[in-house]
Scaffold this active site. Structure first.
Site, short mmCIF file in Angstrom:
data_model
loop_
_atom_site.label_atom_id
_atom_site.label_comp_id
_atom_site.label_asym_id
_atom_site.label_seq_id
_atom_site.Cartn_x
_atom_site.Cartn_y
_atom_site.Cartn_z
N ASP A 1 71.92 67.27 22.01
CA ASP A 1 71.55 68.64 22.12
C ASP A 1 70.63 69.24 22.91
O ASP A 1 71.16 70.17 23.61
CB ASP A 1 71.12 68.85 20.47
CG ASP A 1 71.82 68.68 19.36
OD1 ASP A 1 72.59 67.48 19.62
OD2 ASP A 1 71.66 69.09 18.37
N GLU B 1 65.52 58.15 12.38
CA GLU B 1 66.50 58.93 13.09
C GLU B 1 66.34 58.60 14.54
O GLU B 1 67.40 58.16 15.29
CB GLU B 1 66.31 60.52 12.95
CG GLU B 1 67.29 61.28 13.57
CD GLU B 1 67.22 62.77 13.58
OE1 GLU B 1 67.94 63.64 13.91
OE2 GLU B 1 66.11 63.26 13.07
#
Length: 453
Positions: free
Chosen positions: A187, A418
């Site tokens: 992102d 993550e």
């Protein structure tokens, strides 16, 4: 000084303990129809997450892995695109932003073929799905044939690739372009900074972030980043999510995205051959070969020793060194000098992190490196898994095994985080993250001699 890939791996948790922990994450994150990436931070179904999750689920339940992919494909648009989020209507809108009432997919996207019953986003993510489907099929071919799995998913996956190679060849060079920083899955990578400078951000009062309710601000993209992300979505939505009508103020060719398209084209060729469709198999192989040539011609930077992003507004390569530029190791039949240069870069000072065998998302020596902030430095498990597969593809078995051991160690020590800080090894982002658990299962369970499509 020895490369980190050549250093001994400290003792890790017992494989059975790690396997049970990974399986528990996937069971806990199951929503009834698919697997959420994280119960808190990402409470819906994400596109490339589901593909990675299916790759791991095949070792627990082939049928569950098939369902993971088919659930995602059930929300495919008529133009072929697979949306990057499929929203769960039982989850409140304020649990995640942008929520369904921001995208308005079923109305704004009607002309582009958005489904009328499922609410989705209007953008896409990297096309790893056909590779996932092929691996799921190979896990139990008899069960796959009995349930008609390939017969159901192959036409949908072919339509998905057709969309990317037709509607998204915005540069005219034969590669698929991405039109939002969320589409390549990385992102807030520094690779997008220059292109995003041309985007006027949405006003802060026009959106309310939900990610900071569950994630530390130091780990997440900035408010300015989000303002630009929101502007890009708003403009795309106003154009009806029509790639030909939209005026894309952000459009780039990303090496990871296109490498996954190449590998998935080869997976589609394998599926077609398995199904007796030899003509289709030949066509997919030809497309993979052409994409490989275009990838090298348009994105390879010999001096840098890795692939770069091409900014289509300026038709120039972006001088930022990202893990995206290493993922093309996945691609079979790359020129051997390119493979050698990629491995040298992988094991050199830019990506040889001091505290982990995982690969930083951005060069340690880069001007924009940030060890904690999302895709501006942290090391991710999915990109490490892709690079591990690439090393195996090109016969670098020893280096691949070292990376595999490092992934397993870090997954266990981080509680299936993550991502991790590459300078300290500290867990960052969400814990009990689904693709981390799934890819851990794969590396614990997969036959490392299985053929690459």
């Amino acid at each position: 000084m020895k490369s980190l890939l050549d250093r001994p791996v400290p003792a890790a948790a017992a494989p059975l303990t790690v396997r049970r922990g990974a399986a528990r994450v996937l069971l806990d994150n199951w929503s009834g129809t698919s697997t959420v990436p994280s119960r808190t931070l990402y409470p819906h179904q994400w596109s490339w997450d589901s593909a990675f999750i299916a790759i791991g689920l095949r070792h627990l339940s082939v049928r569950r892995a098939q369902q993971e992919l088919e659930s995602l494909l059930s929300a495919q648009w008529a133009d072929g695109r697979i949306p990057h989020i499929v929203f769960n209507s039982a989850v409140p809108n304020d649990a995640y932003f942008p929520s369904p009432d921001f995208w308005h997919s079923s109305t704004a996207g009607r002309a582009a073929g958005a489904p009328a019953t499922a609410e989705t986003s209007g953008i896409v993510q990297p096309p790893v799905h056909a590779l996932a489907a092929w691996l799921v099929h190979r896990a139990d071919p008899r069960e796959s044939h009995r349930r008609g799995f390939l017969a159901r998913v192959r036409p949908r996956l072919a339509a998905w690739h057709d969309y990317l190679l037709d509607r998204r060849d915005l540069g005219g060079g034969g590669l698929a372009a991405v039109v939002h920083p969320w589409e390549p899955g990385m992102d807030n990578s520094p690779c997008w900074d220059e292109a995003l400078q041309r985007v006027v951000p949405a006003a802060p009062e026009d959106f309310q972030r939900a990610d900071l309710d569950h994630g530390h601000p130091a780990d997440r993209p900035t408010d300015l980043d989000y303002g630009r992300y929101v502007r890009l979505v708003s403009d795309y939505r106003e154009a009806g999510y029509d790639d030909r009508a939209a005026r894309h103020s952000f459009a780039v060719e990303d090496p990871c995205f296109n490498a996954l398209l190449i590998v998935s084209e080869r997976a589609l060729a394998a599926m077609a051959q398995e199904s007796g469709a030899d003509t289709d198999a030949a066509a997919h192989t030809a497309r993979a070969d052409a994409l490989t040539r275009h990838l090298v011609t348009r994105l390879w930077d010999e001096n840098a020793g890795l692939f770069r992003v091409r900014d289509l507004a300026t038709d120039t390569l972006v001088e930022e060194n990202s893990v995206s530029g290493l993922v093309p190791l996945l691609v079979p039949h790359l020129p051997q000098p390119v493979v050698s240069r990629l491995v040298d870069t992988l094991t050199g000072p830019q990506f040889d992190a001091p505290a982990t065998r995982l690969v930083p998302s951005y060069a340690l020596t880069g001007h924009a490196f940030d060890a904690q902030r999302y895709w501006r430095g942290p090391a991710w498990f999915n990109t490490a898994w892709l690079i591990h597969r690439g090393l195996r593809t090109h016969g670098r078995a020893q280096q691949a095994e070292r990376l595999r051991q490092g992934i397993l160690q870090e997954a266990a020590h981080s509680d299936f985080a993550e991502y991790i800080d590459p300078t300290t090894g500290a867990a960052r982002g969400a814990r009990h993250f689904s693709w981390t658990a799934a890819l851990t299962l794969d590396l614990l369970s997969a036959d490392l001699k299985e053929p690459t499509p």
